[in-house]
Design a protein around this motif. Structure first.
Motif, mmCIF file in Angstrom:
data_model
loop_
_atom_site.group_PDB
_atom_site.id
_atom_site.type_symbol
_atom_site.label_atom_id
_atom_site.label_comp_id
_atom_site.label_asym_id
_atom_site.label_seq_id
_atom_site.Cartn_x
_atom_site.Cartn_y
_atom_site.Cartn_z
ATOM 1 N N UNK A 182 44.544 46.125 34.881
ATOM 2 C CA UNK A 182 44.154 47.068 35.944
ATOM 3 C C UNK A 182 45.191 48.177 36.015
ATOM 4 N N UNK A 183 44.692 49.404 36.141
ATOM 5 C CA UNK A 183 45.583 50.558 36.264
ATOM 6 C C UNK A 183 45.806 50.867 37.737
ATOM 7 N N UNK A 184 47.037 50.802 38.166
ATOM 8 C CA UNK A 184 47.425 51.183 39.525
ATOM 9 C C UNK A 184 48.089 52.556 39.453
ATOM 10 N N UNK A 185 47.297 53.604 39.693
ATOM 11 C CA UNK A 185 47.838 54.958 39.615
ATOM 12 C C UNK A 185 48.900 55.170 40.684
ATOM 13 N N UNK A 242 44.386 59.896 43.105
ATOM 14 C CA UNK A 242 43.579 59.243 42.082
ATOM 15 C C UNK A 242 42.703 58.152 42.680
ATOM 16 N N UNK A 243 41.442 58.058 42.231
ATOM 17 C CA UNK A 243 40.598 56.940 42.652
ATOM 18 C C UNK A 243 41.182 55.579 42.266
ATOM 19 N N UNK A 280 45.646 51.984 47.041
ATOM 20 C CA UNK A 280 45.129 52.114 48.408
ATOM 21 C C UNK A 280 43.704 52.642 48.450
ATOM 22 N N UNK A 281 43.150 53.024 47.308
ATOM 23 C CA UNK A 281 41.796 53.564 47.258
ATOM 24 C C UNK A 281 40.804 52.512 46.776
ATOM 25 N N UNK A 282 39.572 52.535 47.289
ATOM 26 C CA UNK A 282 38.586 51.518 46.901
ATOM 27 C C UNK A 282 38.266 51.520 45.407
ATOM 28 N N UNK A 283 38.460 52.668 44.746
ATOM 29 C CA UNK A 283 38.191 52.752 43.316
ATOM 30 C C UNK A 283 39.138 51.946 42.458
ATOM 31 N N UNK A 284 40.213 51.435 43.041
ATOM 32 C CA UNK A 284 41.151 50.593 42.293
ATOM 33 C C UNK A 284 40.523 49.245 41.932
ATOM 34 N N UNK A 285 39.485 48.848 42.670
ATOM 35 C CA UNK A 285 38.854 47.536 42.456
ATOM 36 C C UNK A 285 38.178 47.458 41.092
ATOM 37 N N UNK A 286 38.180 46.270 40.523
ATOM 38 C CA UNK A 286 37.500 46.023 39.253
ATOM 39 C C UNK A 286 35.987 46.022 39.452
#
Length: 194
Positions: A53-56, A61-62, A66-72
């Motif tokens: 997983x990429x944690x920008x 960044x999505x 802290x952004x919902x787009x971080x989810x797989x």
């Protein structure tokens, strides 16, 4: 001949990449389905799966944590990985925990790589894997990327479509000796359940 132990590396299959307003036009709408097929095959055979997983570090960044787009995406979130790696750079080998150390400790010497983006994190991870001596395959139809343009010093404005970038990545990885290029059906067989 002894069969090598093979691991599936699933890179950055995150909801934030569905934000086309942020990323722009994309390619290969079958990517997620093909990644799910690969995961299903690895689960069926009991071979190890590594989820990355990429944690920008950029809040804009999505992919920021802290952004919902971080989810797989669902198919990846439901997998039971042998290892879960978090990174903030392009290469999964520079994440935590240490991917290379874990692969060596588990005697995994063949890597099958899929995910997003073809020409960024997938390509960088595949190049490093090849340089580190792993037998590496990139499943091209289980990757996708986005159109890219920018001004390059000494060249001018360069524009490439997502499809062109995928083809360029495949060519460079294959002809540069970093990785083999395959399709999902080549890796799991056309008749495999999925």
């Amino acid at each position: 001949m002894v069969r090598m132990t093979r691991g599936l590396i699933v890179i950055d299959m995150q909801r934030g990449f569905d934000d086309l307003d942020f990323w722009g036009p994309t390619s290969n709408p079958d990517c997620e389905e093909n990644v799910a097929r690969l995961i299903g095959e690895w689960q069926r055979t009991g071979e190890p799966i590594v989820i990355v997983r990429h944690d920008s570090e950029s809040l804009a960044s999505p992919l920021h944590p802290e952004n919902p787009g971080n989810a797989l995406v669902d198919a990846v979130a439901a997998a039971d990985p042998a290892l879960f790696v978090v990174k903030s750079v392009n290469s999964a080998f520079y994440g935590s925990p240490d991917l290379g150390g874990w692969l060596r400790a588990e005697s995994i010497d063949e890597l099958v790589i899929c995910g997003i983006q073809t020409n960024m994190c997938v390509e960088t991870t595949a190049r490093m894997a090849g340089n580190l001596g792993f037998s590496t395959t990139v499943v091209l139809d289980a990757t996708r990327t986005f159109d890219l343009s920018g001004e390059v010093v000494g060249v001018g404005v360069v524009q490439r479509t997502a499809e062109e970038l995928m083809a360029n990545t495949a060519l460079v990885l294959q002809e540069g000796g970093f990785a083999k290029i395959a399709a999902t059906s080549d890796v799991i067989g056309a008749d495999a359940p999925g």
